[in-house]
Write a protein that holds these residues in place. Sequence first.
Motif, PDB file in Angstrom:
ATOM      1  N   GLN A 130      16.161 -37.340  27.971  1.00  0.00           N
ATOM      2  CA  GLN A 130      16.192 -35.992  27.552  1.00  0.00           C
ATOM      3  C   GLN A 130      16.159 -34.984  28.834  1.00  0.00           C
ATOM      4  O   GLN A 130      15.913 -35.654  29.736  1.00  0.00           O
ATOM      5  CB  GLN A 130      14.867 -35.473  26.742  1.00  0.00           C
ATOM      6  CG  GLN A 130      13.496 -35.431  27.302  1.00  0.00           C
ATOM      7  CD  GLN A 130      12.390 -34.867  26.172  1.00  0.00           C
ATOM      8  OE1 GLN A 130      12.155 -35.456  25.487  1.00  0.00           O
ATOM      9  NE2 GLN A 130      12.159 -33.708  26.582  1.00  0.00           N
ATOM     10  N   THR A 138      17.888 -26.039  23.699  1.00  0.00           N
ATOM     11  CA  THR A 138      18.494 -26.186  22.423  1.00  0.00           C
ATOM     12  C   THR A 138      18.224 -27.543  22.139  1.00  0.00           C
ATOM     13  O   THR A 138      17.653 -28.389  22.862  1.00  0.00           O
ATOM     14  CB  THR A 138      20.069 -25.991  22.305  1.00  0.00           C
ATOM     15  OG1 THR A 138      20.488 -27.048  23.646  1.00  0.00           O
ATOM     16  CG2 THR A 138      20.413 -24.655  22.957  1.00  0.00           C
ATOM     17  N   GLN A 139      18.608 -28.090  20.712  1.00  0.00           N
ATOM     18  CA  GLN A 139      18.491 -29.422  20.383  1.00  0.00           C
ATOM     19  C   GLN A 139      18.960 -30.346  21.505  1.00  0.00           C
ATOM     20  O   GLN A 139      18.429 -31.571  21.823  1.00  0.00           O
ATOM     21  CB  GLN A 139      18.815 -29.710  18.910  1.00  0.00           C
ATOM     22  CG  GLN A 139      18.498 -31.003  18.149  1.00  0.00           C
ATOM     23  CD  GLN A 139      17.115 -31.025  18.390  1.00  0.00           C
ATOM     24  OE1 GLN A 139      16.273 -30.167  17.990  1.00  0.00           O
ATOM     25  NE2 GLN A 139      16.556 -32.312  18.584  1.00  0.00           N
ATOM     26  N   GLN A 140      20.197 -30.086  21.793  1.00  0.00           N
ATOM     27  CA  GLN A 140      20.903 -30.977  22.813  1.00  0.00           C
ATOM     28  C   GLN A 140      20.016 -31.285  24.116  1.00  0.00           C
ATOM     29  O   GLN A 140      20.197 -32.473  24.379  1.00  0.00           O
ATOM     30  CB  GLN A 140      22.170 -30.198  23.250  1.00  0.00           C
ATOM     31  CG  GLN A 140      23.127 -31.220  24.178  1.00  0.00           C
ATOM     32  CD  GLN A 140      24.359 -30.377  24.412  1.00  0.00           C
ATOM     33  OE1 GLN A 140      24.236 -29.019  24.539  1.00  0.00           O
ATOM     34  NE2 GLN A 140      25.584 -30.993  24.522  1.00  0.00           N
ATOM     35  N   CYS A 141      19.324 -30.397  24.402  1.00  0.00           N
ATOM     36  CA  CYS A 141      18.479 -30.755  25.637  1.00  0.00           C
ATOM     37  C   CYS A 141      17.310 -31.726  25.395  1.00  0.00           C
ATOM     38  O   CYS A 141      17.040 -32.508  26.251  1.00  0.00           O
ATOM     39  CB  CYS A 141      17.620 -29.209  26.125  1.00  0.00           C
ATOM     40  SG  CYS A 141      18.713 -28.123  26.328  1.00  0.00           S
ATOM     41  N   ASP A 199      17.747 -34.156  22.791  1.00  0.00           N
ATOM     42  CA  ASP A 199      18.453 -35.360  22.346  1.00  0.00           C
ATOM     43  C   ASP A 199      19.045 -36.467  23.769  1.00  0.00           C
ATOM     44  O   ASP A 199      19.029 -37.521  23.671  1.00  0.00           O
ATOM     45  CB  ASP A 199      19.619 -35.025  21.760  1.00  0.00           C
ATOM     46  CG  ASP A 199      19.252 -34.211  20.302  1.00  0.00           C
ATOM     47  OD1 ASP A 199      17.919 -34.590  19.912  1.00  0.00           O
ATOM     48  OD2 ASP A 199      20.102 -33.940  19.576  1.00  0.00           O
ATOM     49  N   ARG A 200      19.468 -35.869  24.774  1.00  0.00           N
ATOM     50  CA  ARG A 200      20.043 -36.651  25.813  1.00  0.00           C
ATOM     51  C   ARG A 200      19.816 -35.871  27.031  1.00  0.00           C
ATOM     52  O   ARG A 200      19.806 -34.593  27.405  1.00  0.00           O
ATOM     53  CB  ARG A 200      21.627 -36.817  25.674  1.00  0.00           C
ATOM     54  CG  ARG A 200      21.935 -37.784  24.952  1.00  0.00           C
ATOM     55  CD  ARG A 200      23.447 -38.179  25.197  1.00  0.00           C
ATOM     56  NE  ARG A 200      24.037 -38.457  26.553  1.00  0.00           N
ATOM     57  CZ  ARG A 200      25.103 -37.887  26.703  1.00  0.00           C
ATOM     58  NH1 ARG A 200      26.019 -37.349  26.260  1.00  0.00           N
ATOM     59  NH2 ARG A 200      25.309 -37.828  28.192  1.00  0.00           N
ATOM     60  N   PRO A 213      20.827 -34.516  30.507  1.00  0.00           N
ATOM     61  CA  PRO A 213      22.164 -33.816  31.099  1.00  0.00           C
ATOM     62  C   PRO A 213      22.634 -34.719  32.195  1.00  0.00           C
ATOM     63  O   PRO A 213      21.805 -35.276  33.198  1.00  0.00           O
ATOM     64  CB  PRO A 213      21.860 -32.457  31.579  1.00  0.00           C
ATOM     65  CG  PRO A 213      20.370 -32.550  31.583  1.00  0.00           C
ATOM     66  CD  PRO A 213      19.646 -33.658  30.779  1.00  0.00           C
ATOM     67  N   TRP A 260      22.514 -28.644  30.582  1.00  0.00           N
ATOM     68  CA  TRP A 260      23.524 -28.574  29.315  1.00  0.00           C
ATOM     69  C   TRP A 260      23.993 -27.109  29.243  1.00  0.00           C
ATOM     70  O   TRP A 260      25.062 -26.853  28.715  1.00  0.00           O
ATOM     71  CB  TRP A 260      23.061 -29.180  27.842  1.00  0.00           C
ATOM     72  CG  TRP A 260      22.498 -30.455  28.067  1.00  0.00           C
ATOM     73  CD1 TRP A 260      21.610 -31.065  27.685  1.00  0.00           C
ATOM     74  CD2 TRP A 260      23.566 -31.705  27.944  1.00  0.00           C
ATOM     75  NE1 TRP A 260      21.511 -32.301  27.578  1.00  0.00           N
ATOM     76  CE2 TRP A 260      22.911 -32.724  27.784  1.00  0.00           C
ATOM     77  CE3 TRP A 260      25.065 -31.625  28.173  1.00  0.00           C
ATOM     78  CZ2 TRP A 260      23.507 -34.094  27.713  1.00  0.00           C
ATOM     79  CZ3 TRP A 260      25.669 -32.788  28.022  1.00  0.00           C
ATOM     80  CH2 TRP A 260      24.956 -33.852  27.970  1.00  0.00           C
ATOM     81  N   HIS A 261      23.319 -26.202  29.878  1.00  0.00           N
ATOM     82  CA  HIS A 261      23.705 -24.763  29.617  1.00  0.00           C
ATOM     83  C   HIS A 261      23.851 -23.967  31.016  1.00  0.00           C
ATOM     84  O   HIS A 261      22.864 -23.149  31.101  1.00  0.00           O
ATOM     85  CB  HIS A 261      22.822 -24.239  28.684  1.00  0.00           C
ATOM     86  CG  HIS A 261      22.411 -24.992  27.360  1.00  0.00           C
ATOM     87  ND1 HIS A 261      23.573 -25.053  26.637  1.00  0.00           N
ATOM     88  CD2 HIS A 261      21.396 -25.531  27.078  1.00  0.00           C
ATOM     89  CE1 HIS A 261      22.945 -25.766  25.466  1.00  0.00           C
ATOM     90  NE2 HIS A 261      21.725 -26.021  25.658  1.00  0.00           N
TER      91      HIS A 261
END
Lengths: 332, 325
Positions: free
Chosen positions: A290, A301-304, A306-307, A309, A325-326
């Motif tokens: 993560q 965000t959730q993406q951060c 989950d995985r 970058p 991610w952003h």
Amino acid sequence: MSDTILDVKNLRVEFNTRGGIVPVLDNLSFSLDRGERIGFVGESGCGKSMTALALMGLLPSIGRVASGQILFKGQDIVNASTKRMQDIRGNEISMIFQEPMTSLNPVFTIGSQIAEVLHRHRNMDKSEALKTAVDLLDAVKIPDARNRIASYPHQMSGGQRQRVMIAIALACEPEILIADEPTTALDVTVQAEIFDLLRDIGVQTNTAMILITHDMGAVRQMAQRMLVMYAGRKVEEGTVDQIIKSPRHPYTKGLISCVPHIRKGADRLPNTLPEIDGIVPDITSFGKDQCLFAPRCERLTQQCLDRKPDHQMIGKAEQQSVSCWHPYGRQT
Amino acid sequence: MSKPALLSVRNLSVRFPLKGRDEHGKRKTLLAVDNVSFDIPEGKTLGIVGESGSGKTTAALAVARLVEKEAGQIILDGHDFGALTGDELRIARQNVQIIFQDPYSSLNPRLRAEDIVREPLRHAGQTSRQEQDKIIDELFHAVGLRPEQKRLFPHQFSGGQRQRIGIARALAPRPSIVICDEPVSALDVAVQAQILNLLKSLQKQFNLTYLFISHDLGVIQHMCDEIAVMYMGQVVERANRNSFFKQQKHPYSNALLSAVPSIELHAEHIRRQDISGAPPDLTVPQTGCRFAGRCPLAQKACHLSVPVLLPENASHQAACHLLTD
């Protein structure tokens, strides 16, 4: 003029702790050209000094290089023999440590401490080495060098001791000089002198330098390229100009803006400083899949969570790369 | 002058005895703080800036009566704090508290966080246990620590959190003046901002007056209303913040500012003053300006007499012979 002297590829350094095996350096890659000066920036515990120690083959006993390569002049030194590393250390790659007060031996004269390096690596006899030591002290601008070689460390000021450390590091004309927070214990006026000295030497001898610091101003003054570390990972890399102008990682952005920089002639100043909430995570969470900065990040965000970058180039001129991610804020 | 100063220091000097004797057989001494005067109005912050060894910490410790002064007056809220002794001093000390530089060595490792904050209250002996508990709860909240952290020991906290405990301890006896001695220089950059913001908001909340010591001019500019630059035991320049950062007058202040690495400019674009000479030996009396040996502008007069802060009673003063010509 891409004349690469050091190429670190996917370096992973693991520590064997009570909580299990954790990566203190996680997939770190960077390269350094001859004569180039690169700055490593980040808070304590982010892996800056560990990178230096890995390059020098001086990892603490609980640490080891788990995978990856350190190519010095094209040759991998990760598995080099002890003898080979001893030939490199202080000779082809040397290092200036943070504390000039504690990194000199108090019971030997500074002359003999400089001569030791020359004796070991250059096979000089005592008188020849001491003569060279005088030249080196001259080069680092210690007045009255001829007599000062007989001084002991306690007879010198902090700034002078750091100059002696630099003289020792430069004795064998290394190709890479690593400076680990070389001025933290020193006054600003002395810091400025040490920076001038390091920069002049870098230019004159075409020595590549790795400057480890947490001071963005210092990086700006000293380096052409910079690399921002967080929790053992590289989060941003690029030219100093580009990154300071438009940092893409929220951590880099925070590091630049949370320091009260002097504003000349400013009448109105912001009442509060932008903060980065929280602190660097505990070492046991290093290596998770993560974004490790996520808990402190405003772009979370959730993406951060989950995985992790990937580290990717951004912009056109390939001057900057980032692990986020952003990188342009949360919208994109 | 609108408000009378809360703290007024006049002609403060501190002298330390050294080992050894001079040629007359007298014990050698070092004049660490030499004739320093300043005022801080209530609710404001005075910043003292200077290199290590300039006497800024010694001056502050003398103000707090933790170092014996040789001469001078310390007037706190109209009372002569500098002349108190015994029990009177012990009670009055509550008004002057210190936040120390190193949060790792300034907390007793064997006391729980709440007892560290309790200690100054216990020492003054004017509050009951229940009152103390209430004050501790309030302060933990004010400095951003959670109530359940009260029972922890210092080693269980991070550097920033420890500094928060140090701040709570300083605020416990409800001081009117707080001496912040390099409160953030031992902390990580990101944590520095957190602590600086906390100090500012606490100042508002508790109407605190700060004597703020730092070598970092960026921090000084951010935190302080008034600035005093110290060099070798003396105040060489004094001004309010805007006036100082617009135009420093003393060559030493200039050198200090130009030495700070800026993120805005490349090194090649900065014109730095060379002040590489050696500072004077303070164990012998000085005849001239103490900065003369390093000053790029020094003239003959600078070595002959000691400059004083001028113009008198002005809000921006500097002690330099070159300015009076």
